[in-house]
Design a protein around this motif. Structure first.
Motif, PDB file in Angstrom:
ATOM      1  N   THR A 108      -8.236  -3.160 -10.053  1.00  0.00           N
ATOM      2  CA  THR A 108      -7.264  -3.543  -9.028  1.00  0.00           C
ATOM      3  C   THR A 108      -7.532  -2.797  -7.728  1.00  0.00           C
ATOM      4  OG1 THR A 108      -5.591  -3.897 -10.734  1.00  0.00           O
ATOM      5  CG2 THR A 108      -4.791  -3.675  -8.482  1.00  0.00           C
ATOM      6  N   ILE A 109      -7.546  -3.555  -6.628  1.00  0.00           N
ATOM      7  CA  ILE A 109      -7.649  -2.950  -5.297  1.00  0.00           C
ATOM      8  C   ILE A 109      -6.316  -3.163  -4.588  1.00  0.00           C
ATOM      9  CG2 ILE A 109      -8.590  -3.306  -2.985  1.00  0.00           C
ATOM     10  CD1 ILE A 109     -11.302  -3.406  -4.101  1.00  0.00           C
ATOM     11  N   THR A 110      -5.762  -2.070  -4.072  1.00  0.00           N
ATOM     12  CA  THR A 110      -4.543  -2.139  -3.276  1.00  0.00           C
ATOM     13  C   THR A 110      -4.915  -1.769  -1.848  1.00  0.00           C
ATOM     14  OG1 THR A 110      -3.228  -1.490  -5.189  1.00  0.00           O
ATOM     15  CG2 THR A 110      -2.174  -1.316  -3.031  1.00  0.00           C
ATOM     16  N   HIS A 111      -4.689  -2.712  -0.925  1.00  0.00           N
ATOM     17  CA  HIS A 111      -5.006  -2.499   0.492  1.00  0.00           C
ATOM     18  C   HIS A 111      -3.679  -2.397   1.235  1.00  0.00           C
ATOM     19  CE1 HIS A 111      -7.179  -4.028   4.345  1.00  0.00           C
ATOM     20  NE2 HIS A 111      -6.892  -2.756   4.397  1.00  0.00           N
ATOM     21  N   THR A 112      -3.414  -1.228   1.809  1.00  0.00           N
ATOM     22  CA  THR A 112      -2.165  -0.992   2.519  1.00  0.00           C
ATOM     23  C   THR A 112      -2.465  -0.738   3.986  1.00  0.00           C
ATOM     24  OG1 THR A 112      -1.299   0.038   0.512  1.00  0.00           O
ATOM     25  CG2 THR A 112      -0.060   0.393   2.523  1.00  0.00           C
ATOM     26  N   MET A 113      -1.837  -1.514   4.870  1.00  0.00           N
ATOM     27  CA  MET A 113      -1.993  -1.314   6.306  1.00  0.00           C
ATOM     28  C   MET A 113      -0.632  -0.958   6.887  1.00  0.00           C
ATOM     29  SD  MET A 113      -4.587  -4.400   7.197  1.00  0.00           S
ATOM     30  CE  MET A 113      -3.999  -5.428   5.876  1.00  0.00           C
ATOM     31  N   THR A 114      -0.592   0.110   7.682  1.00  0.00           N
ATOM     32  CA  THR A 114       0.657   0.576   8.257  1.00  0.00           C
ATOM     33  C   THR A 114       0.524   0.622   9.769  1.00  0.00           C
ATOM     34  OG1 THR A 114       0.975   1.943   6.296  1.00  0.00           O
ATOM     35  CG2 THR A 114       2.392   2.403   8.167  1.00  0.00           C
ATOM     36  N   MET A 115       1.519   0.036  10.437  1.00  0.00           N
ATOM     37  CA  MET A 115       1.565   0.034  11.895  1.00  0.00           C
ATOM     38  C   MET A 115       3.013   0.315  12.270  1.00  0.00           C
ATOM     39  SD  MET A 115       0.132  -2.989  14.368  1.00  0.00           S
ATOM     40  CE  MET A 115       1.062  -4.252  13.515  1.00  0.00           C
ATOM     41  N   GLY A 116       3.262   1.505  12.827  1.00  0.00           N
ATOM     42  CA  GLY A 116       4.646   1.886  13.124  1.00  0.00           C
ATOM     43  C   GLY A 116       5.434   1.953  11.826  1.00  0.00           C
ATOM     44  N   ASP A 117       6.562   1.235  11.766  1.00  0.00           N
ATOM     45  CA  ASP A 117       7.365   1.249  10.537  1.00  0.00           C
ATOM     46  C   ASP A 117       7.116   0.012   9.675  1.00  0.00           C
ATOM     47  OD1 ASP A 117       8.564  -0.584  12.167  1.00  0.00           O
ATOM     48  OD2 ASP A 117      10.569   0.297  12.089  1.00  0.00           O
ATOM     49  N   LEU A 118       6.070  -0.760  10.002  1.00  0.00           N
ATOM     50  CA  LEU A 118       5.722  -1.954   9.217  1.00  0.00           C
ATOM     51  C   LEU A 118       4.558  -1.654   8.285  1.00  0.00           C
ATOM     52  CD1 LEU A 118       5.598  -5.126  11.497  1.00  0.00           C
ATOM     53  CD2 LEU A 118       6.987  -4.786   9.468  1.00  0.00           C
ATOM     54  N   THR A 119       4.667  -2.099   7.030  1.00  0.00           N
ATOM     55  CA  THR A 119       3.581  -1.919   6.073  1.00  0.00           C
ATOM     56  C   THR A 119       3.255  -3.245   5.410  1.00  0.00           C
ATOM     57  OG1 THR A 119       4.204   0.367   5.635  1.00  0.00           O
ATOM     58  CG2 THR A 119       2.842  -0.695   3.982  1.00  0.00           C
ATOM     59  N   LEU A 120       1.982  -3.600   5.424  1.00  0.00           N
ATOM     60  CA  LEU A 120       1.485  -4.784   4.714  1.00  0.00           C
ATOM     61  C   LEU A 120       0.743  -4.275   3.490  1.00  0.00           C
ATOM     62  CD1 LEU A 120       0.647  -7.810   4.392  1.00  0.00           C
ATOM     63  CD2 LEU A 120      -1.293  -7.300   5.861  1.00  0.00           C
ATOM     64  N   LYS A 121       1.132  -4.781   2.322  1.00  0.00           N
ATOM     65  CA  LYS A 121       0.481  -4.363   1.085  1.00  0.00           C
ATOM     66  C   LYS A 121      -0.101  -5.597   0.420  1.00  0.00           C
ATOM     67  CE  LYS A 121       1.508  -1.822  -3.159  1.00  0.00           C
ATOM     68  NZ  LYS A 121       2.570  -1.157  -3.905  1.00  0.00           N
ATOM     69  N   ARG A 122      -1.409  -5.519   0.090  1.00  0.00           N
ATOM     70  CA  ARG A 122      -2.112  -6.636  -0.574  1.00  0.00           C
ATOM     71  C   ARG A 122      -2.745  -6.094  -1.846  1.00  0.00           C
ATOM     72  NH1 ARG A 122      -3.876 -10.881   3.004  1.00  0.00           N
ATOM     73  NH2 ARG A 122      -5.889 -10.915   1.975  1.00  0.00           N
ATOM     74  N   VAL A 123      -2.465  -6.756  -2.965  1.00  0.00           N
ATOM     75  CA  VAL A 123      -3.004  -6.327  -4.256  1.00  0.00           C
ATOM     76  C   VAL A 123      -3.944  -7.413  -4.788  1.00  0.00           C
ATOM     77  CG1 VAL A 123      -2.427  -5.666  -6.627  1.00  0.00           C
ATOM     78  CG2 VAL A 123      -0.909  -4.981  -4.736  1.00  0.00           C
ATOM     79  N   SER A 124      -5.181  -7.007  -5.080  1.00  0.00           N
ATOM     80  CA  SER A 124      -6.199  -7.940  -5.573  1.00  0.00           C
ATOM     81  C   SER A 124      -6.772  -7.447  -6.889  1.00  0.00           C
ATOM     82  CB  SER A 124      -7.342  -8.068  -4.548  1.00  0.00           C
ATOM     83  OG  SER A 124      -6.838  -8.533  -3.307  1.00  0.00           O
ATOM     84  N   LYS A 125      -7.124  -8.404  -7.771  1.00  0.00           N
ATOM     85  CA  LYS A 125      -7.717  -8.095  -9.075  1.00  0.00           C
ATOM     86  C   LYS A 125      -9.145  -8.557  -9.125  1.00  0.00           C
ATOM     87  CE  LYS A 125      -4.737  -7.136 -12.799  1.00  0.00           C
ATOM     88  NZ  LYS A 125      -4.591  -5.739 -12.556  1.00  0.00           N
ATOM     89  N   ARG A 126      -9.992  -7.797  -9.830  1.00  0.00           N
ATOM     90  CA  ARG A 126     -11.397  -8.155 -10.015  1.00  0.00           C
ATOM     91  C   ARG A 126     -11.481  -9.452 -10.816  1.00  0.00           C
ATOM     92  NH1 ARG A 126     -16.012  -4.512  -9.984  1.00  0.00           N
ATOM     93  NH2 ARG A 126     -14.521  -2.804  -9.986  1.00  0.00           N
TER      94      ARG A 126
END
Length: 127
Positions: A108-126
């Motif tokens: 599992t890859i978890t990609h978290t992007m944070t900008m100010g108080d906003l967070t985008l979280k994307r979870v991907s499986k092999r």
């Protein structure tokens, strides 16, 4: 631990508000939120090649850990970044006021992007 493999997006949190904050047009956000996304990662030591295919859009980025590289962001802008490795399973970089953390745990890859108080979280499986 090697990041090499193909990963399919399983779910994401805060996609719409994050994309709006990046300045993407509403029609692109609505089209993009439900599209299948496949990431293919090839790691060769400290060199990475990442291809992300979302619908018909393909974004290819290459970088070497610790060296300045130019990458294409989610909104199509290009940014100069230096990607660092934390431990043996986490890639961290900052670009244009945004922090990006990509963490590999098993299949599992978890990609978290944070900008100010906003967070985008994307979870991907092999796959």
């Amino acid at each position: 631990m090697s990041f090499t493999g193909k990963y399919e997006l399983q779910h994401q949190e805060n996609f719409e508000p994050f994309m709006r904050a990046l300045g993407l047009p509403e029609d692109q956000i609505q089209k993009g939120k439900d599209l299948k996304s496949i990431s293919e990662i090839v790691q060769d030591g400290k060199k990475f090649a990442i291809t992300v295919t979302t619908g018909t859009k393909v974004v290819k980025n290459q970088f070497t850990i610790g060296e300045e590289s130019e990458i294409e962001m989610l909104n199509g802008e290009k940014a100069k970044v230096v990607v660092q490795m934390e431990g043996n399973n986490k890639l961290v970089t900052e670009m244009k006021g945004m922090k990006s953390v990509t963490e590999l745990n098993g299949d599992t890859i978890t990609h978290t992007m944070t900008m100010g108080d906003l967070t985008l979280k994307r979870v991907s499986k092999r796959i």
